[in-house]
Design a protein around this motif. Structure first.
Motif, PDB file in Angstrom:
ATOM      1  N   PRO A 163      -4.901   9.375  -8.354  1.00  0.00           N
ATOM      2  CA  PRO A 163      -3.842   9.200  -8.161  1.00  0.00           C
ATOM      3  C   PRO A 163      -2.566  10.036  -8.758  1.00  0.00           C
ATOM      4  O   PRO A 163      -2.776  11.258  -8.638  1.00  0.00           O
ATOM      5  N   LYS A 208       3.262   3.118   2.944  1.00  0.00           N
ATOM      6  CA  LYS A 208       3.347   2.260   2.584  1.00  0.00           C
ATOM      7  C   LYS A 208       2.957   0.947   2.670  1.00  0.00           C
ATOM      8  O   LYS A 208       2.226   0.464   1.909  1.00  0.00           O
ATOM      9  N   ARG A 263      -3.573   5.385   0.233  1.00  0.00           N
ATOM     10  CA  ARG A 263      -3.838   4.047  -0.850  1.00  0.00           C
ATOM     11  C   ARG A 263      -2.495   3.205  -0.700  1.00  0.00           C
ATOM     12  O   ARG A 263      -1.627   3.472  -1.562  1.00  0.00           O
ATOM     13  N   LYS A 265       0.328   0.010  -0.277  1.00  0.00           N
ATOM     14  CA  LYS A 265       0.968  -0.882  -0.953  1.00  0.00           C
ATOM     15  C   LYS A 265       0.078  -2.512  -0.422  1.00  0.00           C
ATOM     16  O   LYS A 265      -0.776  -3.142  -0.573  1.00  0.00           O
ATOM     17  N   LEU A 266       0.531  -2.301   1.422  1.00  0.00           N
ATOM     18  CA  LEU A 266      -0.449  -2.762   2.462  1.00  0.00           C
ATOM     19  C   LEU A 266      -1.574  -1.861   2.898  1.00  0.00           C
ATOM     20  O   LEU A 266      -0.621  -1.333   3.809  1.00  0.00           O
ATOM     21  N   TYR A 267      -2.301  -2.773   3.618  1.00  0.00           N
ATOM     22  CA  TYR A 267      -3.973  -1.889   4.326  1.00  0.00           C
ATOM     23  C   TYR A 267      -4.108  -3.434   5.361  1.00  0.00           C
ATOM     24  O   TYR A 267      -4.452  -4.647   5.287  1.00  0.00           O
ATOM     25  N   GLN A 283      -9.884   1.596   0.475  1.00  0.00           N
ATOM     26  CA  GLN A 283     -10.891   1.026  -0.459  1.00  0.00           C
ATOM     27  C   GLN A 283      -9.563   0.703  -1.569  1.00  0.00           C
ATOM     28  O   GLN A 283      -9.656  -0.720  -3.088  1.00  0.00           O
ATOM     29  N   GLU A 284      -9.115   1.424  -2.097  1.00  0.00           N
ATOM     30  CA  GLU A 284      -8.151   1.547  -3.489  1.00  0.00           C
ATOM     31  C   GLU A 284      -6.290   1.238  -2.947  1.00  0.00           C
ATOM     32  O   GLU A 284      -5.790   1.538  -3.494  1.00  0.00           O
ATOM     33  N   SER A 285      -6.822   0.592  -1.787  1.00  0.00           N
ATOM     34  CA  SER A 285      -5.171  -0.206  -1.340  1.00  0.00           C
ATOM     35  C   SER A 285      -4.738  -1.289  -2.296  1.00  0.00           C
ATOM     36  O   SER A 285      -5.235  -1.654  -2.553  1.00  0.00           O
ATOM     37  N   GLU A 286      -3.309  -1.469  -2.106  1.00  0.00           N
ATOM     38  CA  GLU A 286      -3.025  -2.305  -3.295  1.00  0.00           C
ATOM     39  C   GLU A 286      -3.145  -3.469  -2.809  1.00  0.00           C
ATOM     40  O   GLU A 286      -4.554  -4.821  -3.695  1.00  0.00           O
ATOM     41  N   TYR A 287      -3.236  -3.883  -1.050  1.00  0.00           N
ATOM     42  CA  TYR A 287      -3.738  -5.045  -0.930  1.00  0.00           C
ATOM     43  C   TYR A 287      -4.127  -5.122   0.405  1.00  0.00           C
ATOM     44  O   TYR A 287      -3.439  -4.336   1.593  1.00  0.00           O
ATOM     45  N   ASP A 304      -8.440  -9.231   0.311  1.00  0.00           N
ATOM     46  CA  ASP A 304      -7.270  -9.492  -0.463  1.00  0.00           C
ATOM     47  C   ASP A 304      -7.120 -10.899   0.131  1.00  0.00           C
ATOM     48  O   ASP A 304      -7.383 -12.618   0.054  1.00  0.00           O
TER      49      ASP A 304
END
Ligand code: FAD
Length: 327
Positions: A163, A208, A263, A265-267, A283-287, A304
């Motif tokens: 990061p 993002k 990475r 916020k939304l993938y 896989q490090e995406s936030e959601y 998620d």
């Protein structure tokens, strides 16, 4: 000392250098040593404070008119001179196009080893060696590699793997200038002309929101629909390797082990099974929202929100709903 070779183009830093400085700081704490950032070019003084704010204790400006534009021979020569002078224990580079070319070139000249595309870097508590972890055997296992006998211990890391830490504007550091000796050397490459490719849309590592499609999308036209959704959400469209191999999306939008590491916020993964090589890139995406007709697909386990069904219907309804809200 840990040295990070940074990269700039037209006076703008590549962010992977800053990501690596953040990691180098952590490693330097374990080794109780300093972090040195090296930046080549001509008009580069303004970059030194940014490098310090992101973790460098020292910045070496490798300045020479011959380094204005990148060529592997001149950069290797200049970097070799500074590395031989400074003798770092560890040398880190971004696995950008430049890093992928110059890393092996430097390793060969310095007669040391290089571990490419590391996903994890740590210091062994007992031996103080750098533990360089990367996927091996097609991503089916993670190998931790050491370089015990030669120096520097060299590793490349792809952009987005570590990061980007916040800048600390109060950090202080030393700025040094180094003029490499490039005179009287025979270089085989000369740049005749630079033609810049115009990129369509934003770099997927910078956005993002990502809507990514896989083999399940079935056609280039299907990707038009994903693009429509991405536009409505203010994001970018991306794809799995299967989608790239089928020519449905450009290679620079591939996510995964041999594509880009993102990475956001939304993938939103649509018609993507979730092979380990794809997961390595997202896989490090936030959601994570996965849309797949197979509830057992591996992507559904890391999502998620896992939506089971035919993507056409789900995406179609989502687009309709967003369009209504736009009105
Ligand atoms: P598939 O695995 O075929 O999955 C398609 C999915 O779509 C399935 O889960 C299916 O249920 C679903 N589906 C089908 N129809 C529908 C529908 N109508 N609605 C909803 N869902 C539907 N892959 C990458 O992505 N990136 C990489 O960087 C990468 N690098 C690799 C490096 C190496 C060394 C190797 C060996 C492989 C690499 N791969 C990479 C390939 C990877 O192993 C997989 O083959 C690839 O990710 C599969 O892509 P996919 O999920 O789109 O396709």
């Amino acid at each position: 000392m840990i040295m990070v070779l940074c990269q700039q183009e037209d006076g703008e830093l590549h962010k992977v250098g800053l990501e690596l400085l953040g990691k180098a700081r952590e490693l330097a704490q374990d080794l109780e040593t300093q972090v040195t950032a090296v930046i080549p070019g001509v008009d580069i003084s303004h970059l030194a404070p940014i490098l310090i704010q992101h973790g460098a204790d020292r910045v070496i400006l490798v300045r020479h008119k011959e380094l204005k534009n990148y060529t592997v021979e001149k950069y290797t020569e200049a970097f070799c001179q500074i590395i031989e002078k400074e003798k770092p224990e560890i040398l880190l580079l971004g696995a950008t196009q430049l890093g992928r070319e110059i890393g092996p070139s430097l390793a060969a000249r310095l007669k040391t080893g290089l571990t490419a595309d590391c996903t994890q870097l740590e210091i062994d508590k007992e031996t103080k060696l750098l533990l360089m972890t990367r996927p091996a055997f097609g991503g089916n296992l993670m190998a931790t590699i050491i370089c015990p006998n030669n120096r520097p211990q060299m590793a490349t890391v792809r952009p987005g793997v570590f990061p980007l830490k916040n800048a600390d504007v109060n950090r202080k550091g030393e700025i040094i200038e180094f003029i490499p000796n490039l005179e009287g050397k025979e270089f085989k490459i000369t740049i005749e002309e630079i033609v810049k490719k115009v990129r369509k849309g934003t770099d997927i590592t910078e956005t993002k929101i990502i809507v990514a499609g896989g083999r399940g999308i079935g056609s280039k036209e299907g990707f038009e629909q994903l693009k429509e959704l991405a536009d409505l959400l203010g994001g970018e469209v991306a794809g799995s390797r299967a989608a790239v191999d089928n020519g449905w999306i450009e290679k620079d939008r591939q996510v995964g082990q041999t594509g880009k590491v993102v990475r956001p916020k939304l993938y939103i993964a649509v018609g993507i099974s979730g092979a380990i090589q794809h997961l390595a890139g997202m896989q490090e995406s936030e959601y994570i929202i996965a849309i797949n007709k197979d509830p057992e697909a591996p992507i559904m386990k890391i999502a998620d929100l896992a939506i089971v069904g035919d993507w056409k219907q789900i995406i179609g309804r989502l687009i309709q709903k967003l369009r209504q809200e736009e009105k």
